[in-house]
Design a protein around this motif. Structure first.
Motif, PDB file in Angstrom:
ATOM      1  N   ALA A 109       0.913  -1.540   0.381  1.00 12.45           N
ATOM      2  CA  ALA A 109      -0.344  -0.339   0.136  1.00 12.45           C
ATOM      3  C   ALA A 109       0.950   1.186  -0.014  1.00 12.45           C
ATOM      4  O   ALA A 109       0.890   2.243  -0.786  1.00 12.45           O
ATOM      5  N   HIS A 110       2.184   1.405   0.617  1.00 15.70           N
ATOM      6  CA  HIS A 110       2.955   2.515   0.966  1.00 15.70           C
ATOM      7  C   HIS A 110       3.471   2.656   0.000  1.00 15.70           C
ATOM      8  O   HIS A 110       3.289   3.820  -1.111  1.00 15.70           O
ATOM      9  N   GLY A 111       3.672   1.784  -1.174  1.00 19.33           N
ATOM     10  CA  GLY A 111       4.757   1.519  -2.264  1.00 19.33           C
ATOM     11  C   GLY A 111       3.938   2.703  -3.103  1.00 19.33           C
ATOM     12  O   GLY A 111       4.212   3.522  -3.594  1.00 19.33           O
ATOM     13  N   VAL A 112       2.588   1.901  -3.408  1.00 13.59           N
ATOM     14  CA  VAL A 112       1.571   2.991  -4.558  1.00 13.59           C
ATOM     15  C   VAL A 112       1.128   3.549  -3.936  1.00 13.59           C
ATOM     16  O   VAL A 112       1.461   4.540  -4.932  1.00 13.59           O
ATOM     17  N   LEU A 113       1.039   4.143  -2.983  1.00 13.41           N
ATOM     18  CA  LEU A 113       0.719   5.504  -2.815  1.00 13.41           C
ATOM     19  C   LEU A 113       1.819   6.848  -2.524  1.00 13.41           C
ATOM     20  O   LEU A 113       1.708   7.859  -3.218  1.00 13.41           O
ATOM     21  N   ARG A 114       3.158   5.476  -2.606  1.00 13.60           N
ATOM     22  CA  ARG A 114       4.433   6.387  -2.826  1.00 13.60           C
ATOM     23  C   ARG A 114       4.734   6.563  -3.748  1.00 13.60           C
ATOM     24  O   ARG A 114       5.021   7.615  -4.753  1.00 13.60           O
ATOM     25  N   THR A 115       4.428   6.185  -5.225  1.00  8.33           N
ATOM     26  CA  THR A 115       4.015   5.972  -6.398  1.00  8.33           C
ATOM     27  C   THR A 115       3.788   6.599  -7.431  1.00  8.33           C
ATOM     28  O   THR A 115       3.677   7.681  -7.778  1.00  8.33           O
ATOM     29  N   LEU A 116       2.353   6.924  -6.056  1.00  2.00           N
ATOM     30  CA  LEU A 116       0.952   7.608  -6.450  1.00  2.00           C
ATOM     31  C   LEU A 116       1.389   9.349  -6.518  1.00  2.00           C
ATOM     32  O   LEU A 116       0.502  10.485  -7.102  1.00  2.00           O
TER      33      LEU A 116
END
Lengths: 316, 500
Positions: A39-46
Motif C-alpha cells: 500500500a505504501h509503495g503504491v501511494l508513494r508511487t502515486l
C-alpha cells in the motif's frame, strides 16, 4: 432471472469496462489492506504519500545504514529482494517485507530484524543465513539501541553506542602524478642511484620523496659523498648516516636540508657540533644518535622543538 | 630496475609468461578476447586487485623496491612461540573461570565440538598464576612475565585472535603462509618479494630457531616461498658455530680460490640458462653470489661476541650457545643491518600436561623463564636505538588453549594442562604504526569464545602488510589461474582500531 438473461445477453462496453475497473480496484484495495508495504509503495508511487527519509548525519545514516549495506543488502536490496524485504533505504526498512514490518520502533523484543540477527548461528532462521559470519556484538548493539530509541531518522547520537570502526583508506596510487613530481630530479636520482646502489629509494610508488640509507656503505660514505646528494635535498625525507664517515663538516649541509624529517647519525663521526646545528633543520621530527655523541645540554634545543630523540645513552 | 641486466630480460619474461595453459587458453578464448578487446578498448587493467609491478633484474632479485604507499615500518621481527602458549596463563585474565575452577565444564563446551584430546566432560581449569594490571595502560598480565611487564605500555595485546585450525602444523602454516596446507608463500617471502632487502650481503628473510633441535611441526614450509621464486624463501641460520652450514671455506681453500670456482660454476649455469631459460637457474647464480658475500657479512652479523658484556647480560645471552636469548640479540643486529624479515621460533609451549615438561606448572614456567627477559631486552634495545619506530615486532603462537583441564583419554592426568583451542588466543604487536599500551578484543567470561572484535589470521596479515605499505589485495602473484594473495580468497579487514 431477467437480469441473468440481460447479463448473458449483451453488456454495454461502458458497463463491462466499469465492472473490470471496479474489480481491479477492489483487488488492489484488498492487497493494500493485507500488505501495508505494498500500500505504501503504491501511494508513494502515486505521489499521495511521501517516503520517510533519514537525515544524512543521523545515527541511522552514519551507523545503521552502512552496517545493513555490508551485511544484509546483497540479499535484501535492489538486486535480490528475498521475502520481498529491502533494507537498502530508510523507508524500505520501516516498510518491512512480505511477513510484515521488521522494525517496531521502541520495541526491540518484537522487532523481527533484531530477533533474527540475535538467534544462534545454528538456528535456521538466523540472519545472515548459514555460512555467512554473524553480526558482531557491537553491530548488534548498534541496531538494538537504534530500535530502542525509536528507530529515528533524525537522532544523531545514541548514548552507550560502541564507537564506530574506522575503515582504513588505502591511498590511491597515481603513477602519472608521481612521475610528474619526480621529473625535475629524475635524472639526478638515476645518476646517484647508479653511484650508490641500493641506498636511494623513493618513499613509495606514488611519491617523489626520497629515503637514503647510507649506513649500508659504512665508512665508504663520507662528507664528499653526502655533498654529492645535495641536488636531491629538496626531496630527501629520511637519511640514515649510522656508521658512516660523515663528520661535523657536514653539519650545515644537514641543517639546510629542507625536507629532512628523520635523521640517524649514531656511530658516525659527527658530534654535538652537528647536533647543535640541527636546531636550524626546518622539517626534522626524529633524530637517532649513538652513545656519547651528545651531552645532555646539546639536546635541549631540539627537545624544545618537539624533535623525538632516540639513543644517546648506553642502551637501557 | 630492469636495465643493465646480465641476462636477456625480455626473453625471460616471455618464457615466464608462456605456459601450456596460456596456449590452450588462446585457442579457445582468443576470438572472445578479440571481441572484448575491441568493445572494451581503453579499459585500463585497474581495480582493487590490480597487481603491482615487481619486475627486477633477475641477477639482483632482492633489490629494493618502494612500497605501494608510504610505509609505517621497514622491517618485521616475528617471535613465534611454537606449540601455542596458554593465553589464560599470560594475558587473558578470567576471574569468573577461576571461580568455577574444578567444576565440570558446561556441556555446550564439548557437545558436538571437535577437540584434539579432551574426551567426555572435562573439569574447568582456572588461571594457574596470579594476574595484575601493569603500566600506565593498566594492561592485564600474569606474574610469569615480569620483564615484559616493563615494556607493557609499548604493547598492543590482541585477545581476540582466532583461527580455524586446531592442529599445530596446519595452524602454524596458516599463521605464516595464510593457508593450512603446504605450498603457499610465507609472510616473510611476500614481504621480501614486495620490498626486497636493503642489505645485499645478507638474505632478506632470516629464520632463527631455538629450543627445537628439530624444526618441529610444520617445519621448513613455514618459511618457504611457495609459488614465489625460491630466492624469497627464508634462510634458517644457526646462532652457534657457522651461521649457515658450509658457508665458510673449507680449510686450505682461500677466498680467491673460492671465487675461481664460483666463476666456473657461474659460466656453466649461464649456459644452462641460455639453453632452458628457467628463471630458477638465475636464482641459483644469485644465491651463489650472495653466499660468497655472506661469508664476510653473515659471520659478523651473527657474532654476538662483539657485544659489550652489559648488553649480553641484559638479554641473558651466552655466546656460543643456541638459545632464544642469543637469537633475540642476533635479531637486533640483523635489524640494524637492514634485514627485512627476521623470524624467530621458540618451541615447547604445547602445555597438554602429558609429560612433566608439558605441564602448565613446569613447561610453561620454563618457557617463560627462557623468553621473558630476552623478549623484553629486545624491545627495550630496539626502542633505545630508535629502531622500534620503523620495526614491527610480533609475538604469538598458532592457536590458544582451552579453559578446560585436559583429560586425555577421559582420564585425570598427573600434570596440569590445557588442550588446543582455535576459538581464541592472544598475540601482541609493538612498533611503528601500532597503538601503544592498549588491549584489543575480548573473550567471554570463561575464555571459551570471542565476545568482541574478533581478529582472523588473515586480518592480522592484512594489517601487517598495510603497515609495510601494501594493500593486501594488490600484493599478489598469478599462479594456477588465481591471483594468489597472502590473505587467501576470503575478504580480510585491516584492523584500524589498533593503528596509531
Amino acid at each position: 432471472m431477467e437480469d441473468r438473461a440481460g447479463l448473458s445477453g449483451r453488456l454495454s462496453a461502458a458497463a463491462y469496462f466499469g465492472c473490470v475497473a471496479l474489480l481491479t480496484l477492489a483487488g488492489a484495495g484488498l492487497a493494500m489492506l493485507a500488505r501495508p508495504a505494498f500500500a505504501h509503495g503504491v501511494l508513494r508511487t502515486l505521489g499521495l504519500e511521501t517516503a520517510p527519509q533519514a537525515q544524512s548525519r543521523s545515527f541511522y545514516a552514519t551507523r545503521v545504514a552502512p552496517l545493513l549495506e555490508t551485511r544484509c543488502v546483497s540479499c535484501h536490496g535492489a538486486r535480490r529482494e528475498k521475502a520481498s524485504l529491502r533494507l537498502d533505504s530508510f523507508a524500505a526498512l520501516l516498510l518491512g517485507g512480505k511477513h510484515g514490518p521488521v522494525i517496531r520502533p521502541g520495541d526491540v523484543r518484537n522487532s523481527e530484524l533484531y530477533i533474527r540477527i540475535s538467534l544462534p548461528a545454528s538456528d535456521e532462521r538466523a540472519m545472515p543465513p548459514s555460512g555467512k559470519p554473524p553480526l558482531t556484538e557491537d553491530e548488534k548493539t548498534v541496531i538494538r539501541l537504534w530500535i530502542a530509541d525509536g528507530a529515528s531518522g533524525a537522532l544523531q547520537t545514541i548514548a552507550g553506542a560502541p564507537p564506530p570502526v574506522a575503515e582504513v583508506k588505502i591511498p590511491q596510487d597515481d603513477p602519472a602524478a608521481a612521475q610528474k613530481q619526480r621529473a625535475a630530479l629524475a635524472q639526478s636520482v638515476r645518476r646517484l642511484q647508479a653511484r650508490f646502489p641500493g641506498t636511494i629509494l623513493y618513499e613509495s610508488r606514488s611519491s617523489a620523496n626520497l629515503e637514503v640509507n647510507a649506513s649500508l656503505l659504512g665508512s665508504a660514505f663520507g662528507d664528499a659523498e653526502l655533498l654529492a646528494l645535495l641536488p636531491l635535498q629538496a626531496r630527501i625525507t629520511r637519511l640514515d648516516l649510522s656508521g658512516t664517515a660523515v663528520t661535523d663538516t657536514s653539519a650545515p649541509v644537514l641543517a639546510g636540508m629542507p625536507a629532512l624529517r628523520s635523521l640517524r647519525i649514531g656511530g658516525s663521526r659527527m658530534t654535538q657540533v652537528t647536533i647543535a646545528a640541527l636546531r636550524q633543520a626546518r622539517a626534522l621530527k626524529s633524530l637517532t644518535i649513538g652513545s656519547g655523541q651528545a651531552g645532555h645540554g646539546a639536546l635541549a634545543p631540539l627537545l624544545e622543538k618537539h624533535i623525538a630523540i632516540y639513543g644517546g645513552g648506553d642502551a637501557p | 630496475m630492469a636495465e643493465g641486466g646480465k641476462f636477456d630480460h625480455l626473453g625471460l619474461m616471455n618464457i615466464q609468461a608462456d605456459t601450456r595453459r596460456h596456449f590452450l587458453g588462446w585457442g579457445a578464448g582468443g576470438l572472445g578476447a578479440f571481441f572484448l578487446n575491441s568493445t572494451m578498448a581503453g579499459a585500463a587493467p585497474a581495480g582493487e586487485n590490480a597487481p603491482l609491478d615487481f619486475t627486477r633484474d633477475p641477477a639482483t632479485p632482492l633489490s629494493v623496491l618502494p612500497p605501494q604507499f608510504a610505509a609505517k615500518v621497514k622491517r618485521v621481527i616475528y617471535l613465534h612461540m611454537g606449540g601455542a602458549p596458554s593465553q589464560l596463563e599470560l594475558f587473558d585474565y578470567k576471574p569468573v573461570l577461576a571461580r568455577f575452577h574444578g567444576h565440570d565444564c558446561p556441556e555446550s563446551f564439548v557437545k558436538g565440538k571437535r577437540l584434539a584430546f579432551i574426551q567426555g566432560i572435562p573439569k574447568l581449569l582456572g588461571p594457574m598464576f596470579p594476574f595484575h594490571r601493569a603500566g600506565k595502560s593498566g594492561t592485564w598480565i600474569s606474574d610469569r612475565l615480569p620483564h615484559l611487564e616493563k615494556s607493557i605500555d609499548d604493547l598492543c595485546v590482541i585477545k581476540s585472535m582466532k583461527t580455524d585450525q586446531f592442529n599445530h602444523a596446519p595452524a602454524q602454516l596458516l599463521v605464516h603462509t595464510g593457508d593450512p596446507r603446504t605450498g603457499h608463500a610465507s609472510l616473510g617471502s611476500w614481504v621480501t618479494y614486495g620490498l626486497g632487502s636493503e642489505n645485499q650481503n645478507l638474505p632478506g628473510f632470516i629464520v632463527l630457531i631455538s629450543n627445537g633441535g628439530t624444526t618441529a611441526n610444520a617445519g621448513k614450509p613455514l618459511w618457504g616461498s611457495g609459488f614465489l621464486p625460491s630466492v624469497y624463501q627464508g634462510v634458517a641460520c644457526r646462532s652457534a658455530g657457522e651461521p649457515v652450514l658450509y658457508l665458510d671455506n673449507p680449510k686450505s681453500v682461500s677466498r680467491a680460490e673460492r671465487r675461481k670456482v664460483l666463476d666456473a660454476v657461474d659460466e656453466i649455469n649461464q649456459q644452462t640458462y641460455r639453453t632452458f631459460g628457467n628463471p630458477e637457474t638465475v636464482t641459483r647464480i644469485a644465491q651463489y653470489e650472495m653466499a660468497f658475500r655472506m661469508q664476510l657479512e653473515a659471520s659478523d652479523a651473527m657474532d654476538i661476541h662483539r657485544e659489550p658484556a652489559a648488553v649480553l647480560e641484559r638479554y641473558g645471552a651466552e655466546p656460543g650457545k643456541t638459545s632464544y636469548a642469543n637469537n633475540c640479540l642476533v635479531a637486533r643486529r640483523l635489524a640494524e643491518r637492514g634485514v627485512r624479515y627476521i623470524q624467530l621460533y621458540h618451541w615447547g609451549w604445547d602445555s597438554h600436561g602429558t609429560p612433566v615438561d608439558k605441564g602448565l606448572n613446569v613447561g610453561l614456567v620454563g618457557r617463560c623463564r627462557e623468553t621473558d627477559q630476552p623478549t623484553a631486552a629486545l624491545l627495550a634495545d630496539l626502542k633505545a636505538r630508535g629502531l622500534l619506530e620503523d620495526t614491527l615486532v610480533i609475538w604469538g603462537g598458532e592457536f590458544g588453549r582451552t579453559p578446560m583441564w585436559e583429560n586425555r583419554g577421559g582420564q585425570e592426568m598427573e600434570f596440569i594442562g590445557r588442550d588446543h583451542h582455535p576459538n581464541c588466543f592472544s598475540l601482541w604487536l609493538a612498533g611503528g604504526g601500532i597503538k601503544r599500551g592498549i588491549s584489543y578484543g575480548e573473550t567471554d567470561e570463561m575464555g571459551y569464545e570471542i565476545a568482541r572484535n574478533p581478529v582472523e589470521v588473515r586480518d592480522l596479515h592484512a594489517t601487517i602488510l598495510y603497515l609495510l605499505g601494501f594493500d593486501y589485495r594488490r600484493l599478489n602473484y598469478p599462479y594456477q589461474g588465481l591471483d594468489q594473495k597472502l590473505t587467501g580468497v576470503k575478504p580480510a579487514r585491516i584492523v584500524s582500531e589498533i593503528l596509531a
